[in-house]
Design an enzyme around this catalytic site. Sequence first.
Site, PDB file in Angstrom:
ATOM      1  N   TYR A  71       0.833  -1.207   0.000  1.00  0.00           N
ATOM      2  CA  TYR A  71       0.000   0.000   0.000  1.00  0.00           C
ATOM      3  C   TYR A  71       0.865   1.254   0.000  1.00  0.00           C
ATOM      4  O   TYR A  71       0.596   2.204  -0.734  1.00  0.00           O
ATOM      5  CB  TYR A  71      -0.916   0.018   1.243  1.00  0.00           C
ATOM      6  CG  TYR A  71      -1.949   1.111   1.210  1.00  0.00           C
ATOM      7  CD1 TYR A  71      -3.237   0.858   0.745  1.00  0.00           C
ATOM      8  CD2 TYR A  71      -1.639   2.407   1.626  1.00  0.00           C
ATOM      9  CE1 TYR A  71      -4.185   1.862   0.684  1.00  0.00           C
ATOM     10  CE2 TYR A  71      -2.579   3.424   1.572  1.00  0.00           C
ATOM     11  CZ  TYR A  71      -3.854   3.152   1.105  1.00  0.00           C
ATOM     12  OH  TYR A  71      -4.794   4.146   1.054  1.00  0.00           O
ATOM     13  N   PHE A 123      -7.026  19.925 -24.675  1.00  0.00           N
ATOM     14  CA  PHE A 123      -7.725  18.657 -24.901  1.00  0.00           C
ATOM     15  C   PHE A 123      -9.105  18.718 -24.231  1.00  0.00           C
ATOM     16  O   PHE A 123      -9.315  19.508 -23.316  1.00  0.00           O
ATOM     17  CB  PHE A 123      -6.879  17.511 -24.333  1.00  0.00           C
ATOM     18  CG  PHE A 123      -7.495  16.162 -24.573  1.00  0.00           C
ATOM     19  CD1 PHE A 123      -7.679  15.688 -25.863  1.00  0.00           C
ATOM     20  CD2 PHE A 123      -7.902  15.373 -23.511  1.00  0.00           C
ATOM     21  CE1 PHE A 123      -8.269  14.449 -26.083  1.00  0.00           C
ATOM     22  CE2 PHE A 123      -8.483  14.122 -23.732  1.00  0.00           C
ATOM     23  CZ  PHE A 123      -8.665  13.671 -25.015  1.00  0.00           C
ATOM     24  N   ASP A 124     -10.051  17.894 -24.663  1.00  0.00           N
ATOM     25  CA  ASP A 124     -11.428  18.034 -24.172  1.00  0.00           C
ATOM     26  C   ASP A 124     -11.590  17.802 -22.667  1.00  0.00           C
ATOM     27  O   ASP A 124     -12.322  18.527 -22.004  1.00  0.00           O
ATOM     28  CB  ASP A 124     -12.430  17.194 -24.993  1.00  0.00           C
ATOM     29  CG  ASP A 124     -12.139  15.705 -24.978  1.00  0.00           C
ATOM     30  OD1 ASP A 124     -11.004  15.323 -24.622  1.00  0.00           O
ATOM     31  OD2 ASP A 124     -13.021  14.920 -25.341  1.00  0.00           O
ATOM     32  N   ASP A 213       0.912  19.479 -20.712  1.00  0.00           N
ATOM     33  CA  ASP A 213       0.073  18.297 -20.836  1.00  0.00           C
ATOM     34  C   ASP A 213       0.913  17.348 -21.690  1.00  0.00           C
ATOM     35  O   ASP A 213       1.027  17.508 -22.909  1.00  0.00           O
ATOM     36  CB  ASP A 213      -1.250  18.663 -21.503  1.00  0.00           C
ATOM     37  CG  ASP A 213      -2.147  17.451 -21.717  1.00  0.00           C
ATOM     38  OD1 ASP A 213      -1.636  16.321 -21.687  1.00  0.00           O
ATOM     39  OD2 ASP A 213      -3.360  17.641 -21.924  1.00  0.00           O
ATOM     40  N   ALA A 215       0.960  14.096 -22.523  1.00  0.00           N
ATOM     41  CA  ALA A 215       0.490  12.795 -23.016  1.00  0.00           C
ATOM     42  C   ALA A 215       1.370  12.227 -24.139  1.00  0.00           C
ATOM     43  O   ALA A 215       1.669  11.043 -24.152  1.00  0.00           O
ATOM     44  CB  ALA A 215      -0.962  12.914 -23.476  1.00  0.00           C
ATOM     45  N   LYS A 256      -0.990   7.070 -23.400  1.00  0.00           N
ATOM     46  CA  LYS A 256      -0.438   7.493 -24.689  1.00  0.00           C
ATOM     47  C   LYS A 256       1.037   7.070 -24.707  1.00  0.00           C
ATOM     48  O   LYS A 256       1.333   5.909 -24.903  1.00  0.00           O
ATOM     49  CB  LYS A 256      -0.601   9.001 -24.879  1.00  0.00           C
ATOM     50  CG  LYS A 256      -1.930   9.573 -24.373  1.00  0.00           C
ATOM     51  CD  LYS A 256      -3.117   9.145 -25.182  1.00  0.00           C
ATOM     52  CE  LYS A 256      -4.466   9.569 -24.626  1.00  0.00           C
ATOM     53  NZ  LYS A 256      -4.614  10.834 -23.964  1.00  0.00           N
ATOM     54  N   HIS A 448     -20.199  14.383 -26.331  1.00  0.00           N
ATOM     55  CA  HIS A 448     -19.933  13.455 -27.430  1.00  0.00           C
ATOM     56  C   HIS A 448     -19.832  12.004 -26.983  1.00  0.00           C
ATOM     57  O   HIS A 448     -20.050  11.096 -27.768  1.00  0.00           O
ATOM     58  CB  HIS A 448     -18.676  13.867 -28.201  1.00  0.00           C
ATOM     59  CG  HIS A 448     -17.455  14.006 -27.358  1.00  0.00           C
ATOM     60  ND1 HIS A 448     -17.274  15.024 -26.465  1.00  0.00           N
ATOM     61  CD2 HIS A 448     -16.350  13.229 -27.264  1.00  0.00           C
ATOM     62  CE1 HIS A 448     -16.105  14.885 -25.864  1.00  0.00           C
ATOM     63  NE2 HIS A 448     -15.524  13.796 -26.333  1.00  0.00           N
TER      64      HIS A 448
HETATM   65  C1  PLP Z   1      -5.844  11.580 -23.401  1.00  0.00           C
HETATM   66  C2  PLP Z   1      -5.464  12.941 -23.069  1.00  0.00           C
HETATM   67  C3  PLP Z   1      -5.791  13.503 -21.823  1.00  0.00           C
HETATM   68  C4  PLP Z   1      -6.637  12.791 -20.792  1.00  0.00           C
HETATM   69  O1  PLP Z   1      -6.075  11.606 -20.404  1.00  0.00           O
HETATM   70  P1  PLP Z   1      -6.930  10.296 -20.016  1.00  0.00           P
HETATM   71  O2  PLP Z   1      -5.877   9.312 -19.675  1.00  0.00           O
HETATM   72  O3  PLP Z   1      -7.753   9.926 -21.196  1.00  0.00           O
HETATM   73  O4  PLP Z   1      -7.786  10.655 -18.848  1.00  0.00           O
HETATM   74  C5  PLP Z   1      -5.353  14.781 -21.581  1.00  0.00           C
HETATM   75  N1  PLP Z   1      -4.653  15.470 -22.493  1.00  0.00           N
HETATM   76  C6  PLP Z   1      -4.334  14.966 -23.697  1.00  0.00           C
HETATM   77  C7  PLP Z   1      -3.537  15.772 -24.672  1.00  0.00           C
HETATM   78  C8  PLP Z   1      -4.736  13.693 -24.024  1.00  0.00           C
HETATM   79  O5  PLP Z   1      -4.437  13.212 -25.242  1.00  0.00           O
END
Ligand code: PLP
Length: 458
Positions: A71, A123-124, A213, A215, A256, A448
């Site tokens: 843990y 990103f959304d 961000d 990813a 990603k 969406h």
């Molecule tokens: C996928 C993504 C996110 C969100 O990540 P999740 O793992 O889907 O919650 C944030 N920013 C970007 C650029 C992404 O491609």
Amino acid sequence: MLPSCEPYKIKMIEPLYRSSREEREIWIREARYNIFNLKSDQVFIDFLTDSGTGAMSDRQWAAIMSGDESYAGSRSFHGLKDTVKELTGFEYLLPTHQGRAAENVLFSVLVKEGQLVPGNAHFDTTKGHIEFRKAIAVDCTIDEAYDTSKPHPFKGNVNINKLDELMKSSADNVSFILITATCNTAGGQPVSMENIRQARKLADKYGKLLIIDAARFAENAYFIKTREEGYQTKSIRSIVLEMFSLFDGATMSAKKDGIVNIGGFIALKDKKIYQEASTFNIMFEGFLTYGGQAGRDMAALAQGLKEATEFDYLESRVSQVAYLGEKMKGYGVPVQEPFGGHAIFIDALKFFPQIPREEFPGQTLVVELYKAGGIRCAEIGSLMADRDPITRENRYPALELVRLAIPRRAYTNNHMDYAAAAVGQAFESAQKILRGYRLTSEAPIMRHFTMELEPVGN
Ligand SMILES: *Cc1c(COP(=O)(O)O)cnc(C)c1O
């Protein structure tokens, strides 16, 4: 020179069912024309997302077997922390269950009602977490990003003049600056090192944090190496380290460029922000040394991050995406150029110029590609752009894109040939489709995912 090819071979396969067009027409109607409602067995080639859909390596699976499930203080956490430190230079790590959870935790500390969060196209889920806090995501992407046929090596760049203007007029109200690399919403387009450096200067000038961000940080580094002056001879790892050195912190969707099926993290330079975020991490995600992940997940992620920052892997990855793009171009399909790192984007306004925006030409294309080849892809257009949080009017973004996102290490170039041929077939009969779709049901935010639609005009 020999062509690039995959620096790995296949050890295990997953069979796919090849459906008929008749079957798919029934299934998509039953799914209310929302591809998120399809069962994956109803999909032949799944280009919905590159998120969590990659194939792990034998070494990652081996790491899974040696995960430490303690843990607190697990060996797998410390291994991940060391890897993140090595790659990014960031001292402080908070694991989360995925990227949006990292956003939720970090924004709980940084974002207050009424504040602005400027950056390149958010990103959304990022935008969702900003707007959920009644703050505003301000898009400062360069104009070139919104012309799908205009060549520019770094279409994800921030418009530094626009950002400076915003800072001049409203710096007091700016929470922090966010750069998404590569920029998913603008088409998987990279951000140059020079642009990040300029954003850093502005952040320093106005005393703001600069957050990435991250990813697709590794794909971004690949583009810097191959496109930016002065980086050709630098290694991916050194470019990654230089990129992160310009930021104060990162949110990461490990689904990603972590090449894992689930996971994420926050990495930070600053101890104070880390401490404040820790409270939210414990509340929302889990204790500080696992944050919603099993020990084995963190072990696989540490290995995945190492593999994702190898040049040969990145070259075959980005080349496969470009291979699909070139094939589609060969069929005359209007695609965004230069090609993005993780996906090919079709310009739906050029594919279906006859369909009015109110009838969602992007979604119409998504449905047609599914019917044509059992290909599932995503609308990045008016449906995803959602309604304005204040006026509740539909927002019509500059571009109406359809994204074919390629999972990492999962499909071969034969799949790319098949997909391109199916898109080409749909393009050939595009003039026959005169009307699009209307919404019959939608959620108040991020509609969406759960919306329902029906065809207009029958
Ligand atoms: C996928 C993504 C996110 C969100 O990540 P999740 O793992 O889907 O919650 C944030 N920013 C970007 C650029 C992404 O491609």
